[in-house]
Design an enzyme around this catalytic site. Structure first.
Site, PDB file in Angstrom:
ATOM      1  N   LYS A  53      32.996  44.103  40.677  1.00 56.56           N
ATOM      2  CA  LYS A  53      34.210  44.441  39.931  1.00 56.56           C
ATOM      3  C   LYS A  53      34.734  43.217  39.175  1.00 56.56           C
ATOM      4  O   LYS A  53      35.153  43.309  38.023  1.00 56.56           O
ATOM      5  CB  LYS A  53      35.277  44.997  40.892  1.00 56.56           C
ATOM      6  CG  LYS A  53      34.951  46.416  41.350  1.00 56.56           C
ATOM      7  CD  LYS A  53      35.776  46.879  42.538  1.00 56.56           C
ATOM      8  CE  LYS A  53      35.236  48.237  43.019  1.00 56.56           C
ATOM      9  NZ  LYS A  53      35.879  48.734  44.232  1.00 56.56           N
ATOM     10  N   GLN A  97      40.353  47.503  48.521  1.00 53.94           N
ATOM     11  CA  GLN A  97      38.943  47.829  48.740  1.00 53.94           C
ATOM     12  C   GLN A  97      38.787  48.600  50.057  1.00 53.94           C
ATOM     13  O   GLN A  97      39.216  48.133  51.103  1.00 53.94           O
ATOM     14  CB  GLN A  97      38.111  46.536  48.749  1.00 53.94           C
ATOM     15  CG  GLN A  97      36.626  46.770  48.861  1.00 53.94           C
ATOM     16  CD  GLN A  97      36.043  47.526  47.660  1.00 53.94           C
ATOM     17  OE1 GLN A  97      36.406  47.275  46.513  1.00 53.94           O
ATOM     18  NE2 GLN A  97      35.158  48.457  47.924  1.00 53.94           N
ATOM     19  N   ASP A 120      42.917  52.938  41.078  1.00 50.34           N
ATOM     20  CA  ASP A 120      41.912  53.754  41.771  1.00 50.34           C
ATOM     21  C   ASP A 120      42.319  55.232  41.798  1.00 50.34           C
ATOM     22  O   ASP A 120      41.534  56.085  42.197  1.00 50.34           O
ATOM     23  CB  ASP A 120      41.753  53.269  43.228  1.00 50.34           C
ATOM     24  CG  ASP A 120      40.412  52.573  43.451  1.00 50.34           C
ATOM     25  OD1 ASP A 120      39.568  52.636  42.543  1.00 50.34           O
ATOM     26  OD2 ASP A 120      40.228  51.977  44.532  1.00 50.34           O
TER      27      ASP A 120
END
Ligand code: NDP
Length: 286
Positions: A53, A97, A120
């Protein structure tokens, strides 16, 4: 013989466009979009995803930072870190994460993220917006699937779509996006009876189950558009999709491979969501 649609090529095209936008901001001396990732613990797969990322952010000029926390961090300390990032005006996107180390509650942590920075798309407010058909952040993998279907020129309006897998991260949101695009959608899962027959009715088939090469040509209608989300690591270290690519390619109209399919599009959509968060925050002077 079906057309192979490569996610890495589409992702590169989209990233070229994003890089041009960020270059222009830099040229104008404006603030640069920024993503912050919280990584708790030492899970090797998570470490590698986070590195990917960061690399992707750098490739388009987005700034990124990683906040490393120990595996035994308390829920309170984790949430305090999220709140700090919510309040930092230089941060546009926040990503926790997953999976979090044992003992930490993912839903409580996600619920702490400012929905305007939730790149997200997992905060309950953004989940609700998706289900109401309202503007918000949409999870990256489902968005990537929709971009791939667009590239395939799959006619979604009125089509019969089947999604195999019903997770909150992939199956359920992609089914909702397909329904919002006026497809007639069936969601299948591990309790579904007659899975093969249902899949064979699909004009659009999306598979996200994590079972290597589960779907062969007997599950696929002639001329179907097939998106393979699954990624499993074989004993020899190679990556395998949920779809037996070589077996299905001759019957599909278009199909994505694994690797070089949905995976690169997921990261690309994270960058796009970060730019969207930046633009919204700039527009509203946040
Ligand atoms: P989950 O394990 O959360 O969900 C799997 C889903 O598949 C569940 O709904 C499960 O049903 C269903 N399922 C499992 N086995 C079968 C079966 N034999 N028949 C029918 N349904 C079945 O996984 P995710 O949704 O998070 O991920 C799915 C796959 O996609 C994984 O391989 C993952 O690695 C990959 N992935 C890839 C990404 C990318 O960027 N390319 C991003 C995210 C995930 P039930 O609900 O009944 O248990």
């Amino acid at each position: 013989m079906g057309t192979v649609i490569y996610g890495n090529e589409l992702a590169q095209e989209l990233k070229d466009g994003m890089k041009a936008r960020v270059d222009e901001l830099r040229r104008q001396g404006r603030r640069i979009p920024s993503l912050s990732v919280i990584l708790a613990g030492e899970n090797p797969a998570s470490l590698s995803y986070v590195r990917g990322k960061q690399k992707a952010c750098a490739s388009v000029g987005i700034e990124s930072s990683v906040i490393r926390l120990p595996a035994d961090v308390s829920q309170e300390a984790l949430e305090a870190e999220i709140i700090r990032l919510n309040e930092d005006p230089a941060v546009d996107g926040i990503l926790v994460q997953l999976p979090l180390p044992a003992g930490l509650e993912e839903s409580r942590a996600i619920g702490r993220i400012d929905p305007r920075k939730d790149v997200d798309g997992l905060h309950p407010l953004n989940v609700g917006r998706l289900y109401l058909g309202e503007e918000g952040f949409v999870p990256c993998t489902p968005r990537g699937c929709m971009e791939l279907l667009k590239r395939m020129e799959a006619p979604l309006d009125g089509c019969r779509a089947v999604v195999v897998g019903r997770s909150h991260l992939v199956g359920s949101p992609v089914a909702r996006l397909l329904q919002n695009a006026n497809a007639t959608v069936t969601i299948c899962h591990s309790h579904t009876r007659n899975l093969r027959e249902i899949c064979r009715q699909a004009d659009v088939l999306i598979v996200a189950i994590g079972q290597p090469h589960f779907i062969d040509h007997t599950y696929v209608k002639e001329g179907a558009y097939v998106i393979d989300v699954g990624i499993s690591k074989a004993a020899d270290g190679s990556l395998k999709g949920d779809v037996d690519f070589d077996d299905v390619l001759p019957v599909a109209k278009a199909i994505t491979p694994v690797p070089k399919g949905v995976g690169p599009m997921t990261i690309c959509m994270l960058l796009d969501n970060t730019l969207k968060a930046y633009e919204e925050r700039e527009k509203h002077g946040l």
